[in-house]
Design an enzyme around this catalytic site. Structure first.
Site, mmCIF file in Angstrom:
data_model
loop_
_atom_site.group_PDB
_atom_site.id
_atom_site.type_symbol
_atom_site.label_atom_id
_atom_site.label_comp_id
_atom_site.label_asym_id
_atom_site.label_seq_id
_atom_site.Cartn_x
_atom_site.Cartn_y
_atom_site.Cartn_z
ATOM 1 N N ASP A 271 23.608 8.521 49.198
ATOM 2 C CA ASP A 271 21.994 8.560 49.609
ATOM 3 C C ASP A 271 21.780 7.929 51.039
ATOM 4 O OD1 ASP A 271 19.265 8.468 49.282
ATOM 5 O OD2 ASP A 271 19.517 8.392 47.117
ATOM 6 N N HIS A 294 22.763 10.558 53.260
ATOM 7 C CA HIS A 294 21.400 11.364 53.572
ATOM 8 C C HIS A 294 20.949 10.940 55.107
ATOM 9 C CE1 HIS A 294 20.456 11.957 49.011
ATOM 10 N NE2 HIS A 294 21.792 12.524 49.401
#
Length: 476
Positions: A271, A294
């Site tokens: 993430d 991310h």
């Protein structure tokens, strides 16, 4: 012969009696000499005894005195090895309570070190290590700390945290060791069973002047390192790692936290490498290697029509490789508040899907309801973002009701990533910009970026309208 024997016995009896009397006399003499010194020593230790007793009441605010004992004698050791408190270090036995006991002992000593020794593995169930403690407490991690390997072994609570540090001040955690969350079972469990649980490997709550350095944190069930309602945070030279397909495994998560510096660290996860949430201000992130993951993100902000306030963010000298996003701001529709005074500078991207993102239509599910209103985004500068992208160079999707204002694009040089022979990814998309106001400055690659921002031709009236519409929102 008999008179001689009787005489000898008589002499022995007299000598023995004299010796006993002499010893008792010396004892009595020494006791009388030491007694005044003993009384004076007791008076010095007790001080105003009645006042101290009155301070110990349940209504007093939490401070050092209400949580710790008086300072120990100068000769007391300041190193508290968890092995001395019953820890096994075999990676199988539960060493949680031994660590808690060592913490309580170290907490009472100024400048103490709680030691997790090298070459051993310590299995620990979720615990809370609570302060306030005496100043300059050091948590030295040179061994390996293991989390429970099965989801079912965690307590049935709505908020999961593994190693929870609460109300600690002037505190450092450091070392050459590893904190291993063993989160593989979490990642393969049905999403609905675990995604509603906000589990963190290391969490700091209500803390200040905290330093985390040199340690390695891997395979957290979800977030690896979180700071909540804290201030004066430094993270340096840490390594955070989990697979790119491990869901919701943020590297570092900040919430309601200010005065933070994160630098010279390597972060790869499933993430956001760094996630900045509401209530954060004065955040400086620099010299970070991010990937997989991310990217560096502000948000999502304003979920469920909430107020979000983020300001004074500087992200610079960051390298991102093979990440979903580069540097991005994401907000939910219908939120309120503001994101302002944000700078992304000297960012290097390599095969990043979308290097620059402002998304005010953020949605983490298949369908989200269209709503008016948004968290206002203003004063955002992108300066020297250079490298390659695989999908789209820039994506500025600002709210139709609350446009993005004072956005600067300067020295943006983004080229499509080259592929190997016989590979095809389709034609890369052009820059997308919607309802975003600001200015751009060459060089700009691709050239479509030059037409990305709208000019506020009314003397800044757009910005003033946005500020006025958000006057009722409190973002200090």
């Amino acid at each position: 012969m008999k008179p001689f024997i009787l005489l000898a016995v008589a002499v022995l009896v007299v000598f023995t009696t004299f010796s006993v009397v002499s010893v008792e006399a010396r004892k009595h003499h020494n006791k009388n000499k030491s007694k005044p010194h003993h009384d004076n020593h007791q008076k010095k230790r007790s001080g105003n005894g009645n006042n101290n007793n009155n301070n110990n009441n349940n209504n007093a605010p939490p401070d050092h005195d209400s949580f710790v004992n008086p300072s120990p004698a100068p000769t007391q050791s300041t190193v508290f090895n968890v092995l001395s408190f019953g820890a096994k270090g075999d990676g199988v036995s539960d060493d949680s309570q031994a660590v808690v006991a060592a913490w309580k002992a170290a907490c009472n000593v100024s400048g103490a070190t709680l030691q997790i020794p090298a070459k051993l593995k310590f299995l620990m169930n979720p615990i809370t290590l609570q302060g306030p403690c005496m100043p300059q407490l050091l948590f030295q991690v040179d061994g390996t700390i293991l989390g429970p390997p099965r989801v079912g072994s965690w307590p049935k609570t709505s908020l999961f945290q593994w190693l929870n540090f609460k109300w600690v001040h002037d505190f450092t955690i450091q070392g050459s060791g590893i904190v291993d969350g063993q989160g593989f079972d979490w990642w393969t469990t049905t999403p609905s069973q675990v995604y509603s649980i906000d589990d963190q490997a290391l969490r700091f709550y209500g803390s200040s002047n905290v330093t985390v350095r040199d340690i390695t944190i891997i395979n957290s069930p979800q977030c690896h390192l979180k700071f909540d309602s804290s201030s004066g945070v430094k993270v340096e030279n840490v390594t955070i790692s989990s697979p790119d397909n491990s869901p919701n495994t943020d590297g570092i998560h900040l919430q309601n936290t200010r005065d933070v510096e994160i630098h010279h660290s390597n972060i790869g996860c499933g993430d956001d490498c760094v996630s900045i949430q509401t209530g954060c201000s004065n955040i400086h992130i620099h010299h970070i290697n991010c990937g997989p993951g991310h990217g560096i993100s502000l948000g999502g902000l304003g979920k469920d029509n909430t107020v979000a306030c983020v300001s004074d963010i500087l992200v610079e000298e960051v390298s991102l490789q093979n990440t979903l996003a580069g540097v991005r701001i994401k907000t939910w529709q219908g939120g309120h508040g503001s994101v302002k005074n944000v700078t992304f500078a000297n960012i290097e991207v390599s095969e990043v899907k979308v290097p620059i993102i402002i998304d005010q239509y953020y949605c983490d599910k298949k369908l989200c309801k269209n709503q008016t209103g948004a968290v206002a985004v203003s004063g955002v500068k992108y300066d020297q973002i250079i490298g390659t992208y695989s999908v789209q160079p820039i994506h500025l999707a600002c709210s139709s009701e609350v446009p993005c204002t004072d956005v600067d694009l300067m020295n943006i040089q983004l080229k499509p990533a080259s592929l190997g022979l016989g590979q095809s990814r389709g034609f890369p998309q052009q820059a997308l910009c919607w309802n975003s106001y600001g200015k751009s400055q060459a060089p700009l690659v691709p050239s479509s970026i030059d037409y990305c921002l709208r000019r506020d031709g009314h003397g800044g009236s757009v910005s003033r309208v946005i500020e006025k519409s958000h006057e009722r929102m409190i973002c200090l």
